[in-house]
Enzyme design. Sequence first.
Site, PDB file in Angstrom:
ATOM      1  N   GLU A 233       0.853  -1.186   0.000  1.00 51.36           N
ATOM      2  CA  GLU A 233       0.000   0.000   0.000  1.00 51.36           C
ATOM      3  C   GLU A 233       0.882   1.226   0.000  1.00 51.36           C
ATOM      4  O   GLU A 233       1.928   1.246   0.657  1.00 51.36           O
ATOM      5  CB  GLU A 233      -0.883   0.019   1.248  1.00 51.36           C
ATOM      6  CG  GLU A 233      -2.104  -0.840   1.108  1.00 51.36           C
ATOM      7  CD  GLU A 233      -2.506  -1.485   2.415  1.00 51.36           C
ATOM      8  OE1 GLU A 233      -1.831  -1.223   3.435  1.00 51.36           O
ATOM      9  OE2 GLU A 233      -3.459  -2.253   2.405  1.00 51.36           O
TER      10      GLU A 233
ATOM     11  N   TYR B  78       7.994   2.154  -7.381  1.00 47.76           N
ATOM     12  CA  TYR B  78       7.231   0.914  -7.597  1.00 47.76           C
ATOM     13  C   TYR B  78       6.829   0.757  -9.074  1.00 47.76           C
ATOM     14  O   TYR B  78       6.837  -0.351  -9.600  1.00 47.76           O
ATOM     15  CB  TYR B  78       6.013   0.864  -6.678  1.00 47.76           C
ATOM     16  CG  TYR B  78       6.385   0.885  -5.206  1.00 47.76           C
ATOM     17  CD1 TYR B  78       7.389   0.050  -4.722  1.00 47.76           C
ATOM     18  CD2 TYR B  78       5.776   1.746  -4.308  1.00 47.76           C
ATOM     19  CE1 TYR B  78       7.762   0.074  -3.387  1.00 47.76           C
ATOM     20  CE2 TYR B  78       6.136   1.773  -2.965  1.00 47.76           C
ATOM     21  CZ  TYR B  78       7.133   0.942  -2.509  1.00 47.76           C
ATOM     22  OH  TYR B  78       7.501   0.967  -1.185  1.00 47.76           O
TER      23      TYR B  78
HETATM   24  C1  LIG Z   1      10.607   6.029  -2.065  1.00 49.34           C
HETATM   25  C2  LIG Z   1      12.095   5.913  -1.688  1.00 49.34           C
HETATM   26  C3  LIG Z   1      12.281   4.625  -0.895  1.00 49.34           C
HETATM   27  C4  LIG Z   1      12.933   5.861  -2.989  1.00 49.34           C
HETATM   28  O1  LIG Z   1      14.280   5.604  -2.625  1.00 49.34           O
HETATM   29  P1  LIG Z   1      15.523   6.052  -3.533  1.00 49.34           P
HETATM   30  O2  LIG Z   1      16.731   5.375  -3.022  1.00 49.34           O
HETATM   31  O3  LIG Z   1      15.572   7.523  -3.657  1.00 49.34           O
HETATM   32  O4  LIG Z   1      15.110   5.437  -4.955  1.00 49.34           O
HETATM   33  P2  LIG Z   1      16.123   5.021  -6.129  1.00 49.34           P
HETATM   34  O5  LIG Z   1      17.257   5.979  -6.191  1.00 49.34           O
HETATM   35  O6  LIG Z   1      16.444   3.586  -6.012  1.00 49.34           O
HETATM   36  O7  LIG Z   1      15.188   5.260  -7.404  1.00 49.34           O
HETATM   37  C5  LIG Z   1      14.772   4.198  -8.249  1.00 49.34           C
HETATM   38  C6  LIG Z   1      13.706   4.728  -9.182  1.00 49.34           C
HETATM   39  O8  LIG Z   1      12.522   5.085  -8.467  1.00 49.34           O
HETATM   40  C7  LIG Z   1      11.917   6.235  -9.079  1.00 49.34           C
HETATM   41  N1  LIG Z   1      11.987   7.380  -8.159  1.00 49.34           N
HETATM   42  C8  LIG Z   1      12.737   7.503  -7.041  1.00 49.34           C
HETATM   43  N2  LIG Z   1      12.515   8.695  -6.457  1.00 49.34           N
HETATM   44  C9  LIG Z   1      11.633   9.342  -7.239  1.00 49.34           C
HETATM   45  C10 LIG Z   1      11.024  10.611  -7.165  1.00 49.34           C
HETATM   46  N3  LIG Z   1      11.289  11.490  -6.166  1.00 49.34           N
HETATM   47  N4  LIG Z   1      10.125  10.947  -8.125  1.00 49.34           N
HETATM   48  C11 LIG Z   1       9.833  10.092  -9.127  1.00 49.34           C
HETATM   49  N5  LIG Z   1      10.398   8.874  -9.269  1.00 49.34           N
HETATM   50  C12 LIG Z   1      11.283   8.510  -8.325  1.00 49.34           C
HETATM   51  C13 LIG Z   1      12.728   6.511 -10.325  1.00 49.34           C
HETATM   52  O9  LIG Z   1      12.188   5.730 -11.385  1.00 49.34           O
HETATM   53  C14 LIG Z   1      14.104   5.988  -9.914  1.00 49.34           C
HETATM   54  O10 LIG Z   1      14.935   5.698 -10.998  1.00 49.34           O
HETATM   55  P3  LIG Z   1      15.902   6.858 -11.593  1.00 49.34           P
HETATM   56  O11 LIG Z   1      16.599   7.510 -10.423  1.00 49.34           O
HETATM   57  O12 LIG Z   1      16.818   6.087 -12.490  1.00 49.34           O
HETATM   58  O13 LIG Z   1      14.991   7.809 -12.302  1.00 49.34           O
HETATM   59  C15 LIG Z   1      12.558   7.166  -0.864  1.00 49.34           C
HETATM   60  O14 LIG Z   1      12.155   8.331  -1.542  1.00 49.34           O
HETATM   61  C16 LIG Z   1      12.017   7.212   0.551  1.00 49.34           C
HETATM   62  O15 LIG Z   1      12.596   6.645   1.469  1.00 49.34           O
HETATM   63  N6  LIG Z   1      10.882   7.918   0.765  1.00 49.34           N
HETATM   64  C17 LIG Z   1      10.309   8.059   2.120  1.00 49.34           C
HETATM   65  C18 LIG Z   1       9.766   6.762   2.653  1.00 49.34           C
HETATM   66  C19 LIG Z   1       8.670   6.215   1.762  1.00 49.34           C
HETATM   67  O16 LIG Z   1       7.792   6.940   1.294  1.00 49.34           O
HETATM   68  N7  LIG Z   1       8.703   4.883   1.545  1.00 49.34           N
HETATM   69  C20 LIG Z   1       7.725   4.181   0.744  1.00 49.34           C
HETATM   70  C21 LIG Z   1       6.526   3.867   1.556  1.00 49.34           C
HETATM   71  S1  LIG Z   1       5.318   2.922   0.583  1.00 49.34           S
END
Ligand SMILES: CC(C)(COP(=O)(O)OP(=O)(O)OC[C@H]1O[C@@H](n2cnc3c(N)ncnc32)[C@H](O)[C@@H]1OP(=O)(O)O)[C@@H](O)C(=O)NCCC(=O)NCCS
Length: 146
Positions: free
Chosen positions: A104, A116
């Site tokens: 979710e 995702y």
């Molecule tokens: C969501 C989260 C886990 C992503 O982690 P991250 O290490 O920054 O993600 P990655 O660097 O591995 O990114 C992988 C892909 O995800 C997508 N992505 C990541 N951040 C994004 C953003 N801010 N906006 C759009 N797409 C995004 C992109 O497709 C990205 O690939 P790219 O960098 O080559 O474009 C991080 O933002 C986070 O911890 N957020 C707060 C906690 C949270 O909301 N967790 C999920 C709860 S369901």
Amino acid sequence: MTEPCQEATAADLDGVVALENTCFAEDPWTRNMLQDELSRPGGIFLVIRAAGRTAAFAIGWAVLDELHILQVAVDPAARRLGLGRQVLTALEARAISADNSWLEVRRDNEAAIGLYEAFDYRAVGCRPKYYTDGCDALLLRKRLRA
Ligand SMILES: CC(C)(COP(=O)(O)OP(=O)(O)OC[C@H]1O[C@@H](n2cnc3c(N)ncnc32)[C@H](O)[C@@H]1OP(=O)(O)O)[C@@H](O)C(=O)NCCC(=O)NCCS
């Protein structure tokens, strides 16, 4: 410099709690909830450490033929470096009996939805006003195996 993704241990708890409070400030899991995940049957609790700190973690439950993803969190200072991708890949890989993965996500969480979607998760439902602030939850599913 980040280390490879590994199983979390009790020594990771302080760092995980701190990151949980940073990433989910409005409704964080408690320390006890997180501690329980270290020993849950079928639980998968992974961390990525960097210079003695917790850079990322993920929690999932492998239940029969399903993986339920509960938590994915990356240190704000280490985002868009592929750690979310790394920890999610490892979570799915460890759920060896799972045909489908479920989670979710808040409808307004663009970063998580972006992650995702990049992993082929698709919205299959919506839980209206699921979160305490009234935000909807999207139910996402990915077929891991045909
Ligand atoms: C969501 C989260 C886990 C992503 O982690 P991250 O290490 O920054 O993600 P990655 O660097 O591995 O990114 C992988 C892909 O995800 C997508 N992505 C990541 N951040 C994004 C953003 N801010 N906006 C759009 N797409 C995004 C992109 O497709 C990205 O690939 P790219 O960098 O080559 O474009 C991080 O933002 C986070 O911890 N957020 C707060 C906690 C949270 O909301 N967790 C999920 C709860 S369901």
